[in-house]
Design a protein around this motif. Structure first.
Motif, PDB file in Angstrom:
ATOM      1  N   SER A  96      -2.325  12.777 -11.098  1.00  0.00           N
ATOM      2  CA  SER A  96      -2.329  11.829  -9.979  1.00  0.00           C
ATOM      3  C   SER A  96      -3.068  10.530 -10.291  1.00  0.00           C
TER       4      SER A  96
ATOM      5  N   ARG B  43      -3.105  -1.236  -2.505  1.00  0.00           N
ATOM      6  CA  ARG B  43      -3.890  -0.012  -2.592  1.00  0.00           C
ATOM      7  C   ARG B  43      -2.945   1.180  -2.733  1.00  0.00           C
ATOM      8  N   THR B  44      -3.372   2.196  -3.476  1.00  0.00           N
ATOM      9  CA  THR B  44      -2.639   3.455  -3.528  1.00  0.00           C
ATOM     10  C   THR B  44      -3.614   4.603  -3.332  1.00  0.00           C
ATOM     11  N   ALA B  45      -3.084   5.715  -2.839  1.00  0.00           N
ATOM     12  CA  ALA B  45      -3.882   6.930  -2.666  1.00  0.00           C
ATOM     13  C   ALA B  45      -2.985   8.121  -2.933  1.00  0.00           C
ATOM     14  N   TYR B  46      -3.609   9.227  -3.317  1.00  0.00           N
ATOM     15  CA  TYR B  46      -2.864  10.472  -3.535  1.00  0.00           C
ATOM     16  C   TYR B  46      -3.400  11.538  -2.599  1.00  0.00           C
ATOM     17  N   LEU B  47      -2.481  12.221  -1.929  1.00  0.00           N
ATOM     18  CA  LEU B  47      -2.815  13.270  -0.976  1.00  0.00           C
ATOM     19  C   LEU B  47      -2.151  14.567  -1.435  1.00  0.00           C
TER      20      LEU B  47
ATOM     21  N   GLU C 167      -7.078   5.910   5.717  1.00  0.00           N
ATOM     22  CA  GLU C 167      -7.836   4.898   4.975  1.00  0.00           C
ATOM     23  C   GLU C 167      -6.935   3.899   4.270  1.00  0.00           C
ATOM     24  N   THR C 168      -5.645   4.237   4.098  1.00  0.00           N
ATOM     25  CA  THR C 168      -4.758   3.414   3.276  1.00  0.00           C
ATOM     26  C   THR C 168      -3.685   2.701   4.091  1.00  0.00           C
TER      27      THR C 168
ATOM     28  N   VAL D  89       0.821   5.653  -0.076  1.00  0.00           N
ATOM     29  CA  VAL D  89       0.210   6.982  -0.109  1.00  0.00           C
ATOM     30  C   VAL D  89       1.238   7.933  -0.705  1.00  0.00           C
TER      31      VAL D  89
ATOM     32  N   ARG E 143       0.850  -1.194   0.000  1.00  0.00           N
ATOM     33  CA  ARG E 143       0.000   0.000   0.000  1.00  0.00           C
ATOM     34  C   ARG E 143       0.882   1.238   0.000  1.00  0.00           C
TER      35      ARG E 143
ATOM     36  N   MET F 127      -2.680   5.875  -9.159  1.00  0.00           N
ATOM     37  CA  MET F 127      -3.697   5.074  -8.485  1.00  0.00           C
ATOM     38  C   MET F 127      -4.047   3.824  -9.264  1.00  0.00           C
TER      39      MET F 127
ATOM     40  N   GLN G 208      -6.984  10.327   3.756  1.00  0.00           N
ATOM     41  CA  GLN G 208      -6.448   9.404   2.744  1.00  0.00           C
ATOM     42  C   GLN G 208      -5.385   8.495   3.338  1.00  0.00           C
TER      43      GLN G 208
END
Length: 275
Positions: free
Chosen positions: A117, A128-132, A150-151, A105, A103, A121, A147
């Motif tokens: 971005s 999982r990936t996320a962008y902040l 959650e990740t 971020v 995972r 993702m 974010q």
């Protein structure tokens, strides 16, 4: 922190009339996300430091090697700050090639990166990936962002990655504070991955690069190996310790480039473990 809805339309925040460090970096890497003003500034850099393309590619290869090495050691979570314009393979692609459940971020405060971005993702279904959209100068906001919560599970080890970022924080005390504040909530077994530009290895060309960036409105502070080492105080450095980026654990996928010198790279790199 803020996204397009908070700071106005994205198009109004992407300046095309002044050079931008992320777009210049993209140009050096051979990407396509840059404007004429970025290419002009980048070419000025190449005039005084002709090996800049070699340097940034060595830096990017260090990211890939350190990511693979830590994933092979069992780490499964990354907080990557100062992500930059996506360039495949991105960090999560490298890590998930070793362990699909990784995972990540990604964090950047640059509207240029925000605009791209979606490319960050593309996680494998197991991970999982996320962008902040956040700023390294505000570690509390990054750590408190939904974010991230959650990740990542901050009860398990996390790799804090800030590759080619902290030389854009002019004050060394602030750079050290940023590292300390971001590492503080991370548990034992977490890792710190840093690379940083230096003038020690090319005392003629590198300071001229700093002048060009500063004149373009981007504060760049080159640092010595001793100054870079202070960012790892209290951590156990993985072998081979602090070296130029291309010398950090060359492997089959990213071997030591033939004929490349330390002066041509002029980036220090290291990985530390929190114990």
């Amino acid at each position: 922190m803020g996204g397009p809805g908070q700071d106005g339309p994205l198009s109004t925040r992407i300046r095309q009339d002044v050079p931008h460090s992320a777009r210049m970096y993209d140009y050096f890497l051979g990407g396509k996300d840059h404007y004429a003003v970025d290419r002009e500034a980048a070419e000025r850099v190449l005039q005084v430091f002709p090996n800049m393309r070699t340097a940034v590619r060595a830096n990017r290869a260090f990211m890939r090697r350190s990511t693979r090495a830590l994933a092979q050691q069992g780490l499964r979570q990354w907080l990557d700050i100062g992500t930059g314009i996506p360039t495949s393979p991105n960090l999560h692609e490298v890590a998930q090639s070793v362990a699909p459940d990784v995972r990540v971020v990604y964090v950047d405060n640059d509207p240029v990166v925000l605009a791209h971005s979606r490319a960050l993702m593309t996680s494998r279904p197991e991970g999982r990936t996320a962008y902040l959209h956040g700023d390294v100068h505000d570690p509390a906001a990054i750590l408190g962002a939904p974010q991230l919560a959650e990740t990542l599970d901050l009860g398990r080890p996390v790799v804090l990655s800030m590759v080619a970022l902290l030389h854009f924080v002019p004050d060394l005390a602030e750079a050290r504070s940023i590292v300390d504040r971001l590492l503080a909530p991370l548990p034992t077994g977490s890792a710190l991955v840093l690379s940083h530009a230096t003038a020690e290895l090319d005392p003629e060309g590198a300071p001229k690069v700093q002048e060009i960036y500063n004149a373009a409105g981007t504060s760049l502070q080159l640092r010595s190996q001793a100054e870079f080492a202070t960012l790892f105080e209290g951590l156990r450095l993985l072998e081979p310790g602090i070296v130029t980026a291309h010398r950090w654990r060359p492997d089959d996928a990213d071997p030591l480039p033939v004929g490349v010198t330390d002066a041509q790279v002029s980036f220090y790199a290291a990985v530390g473990i929190k114990e």
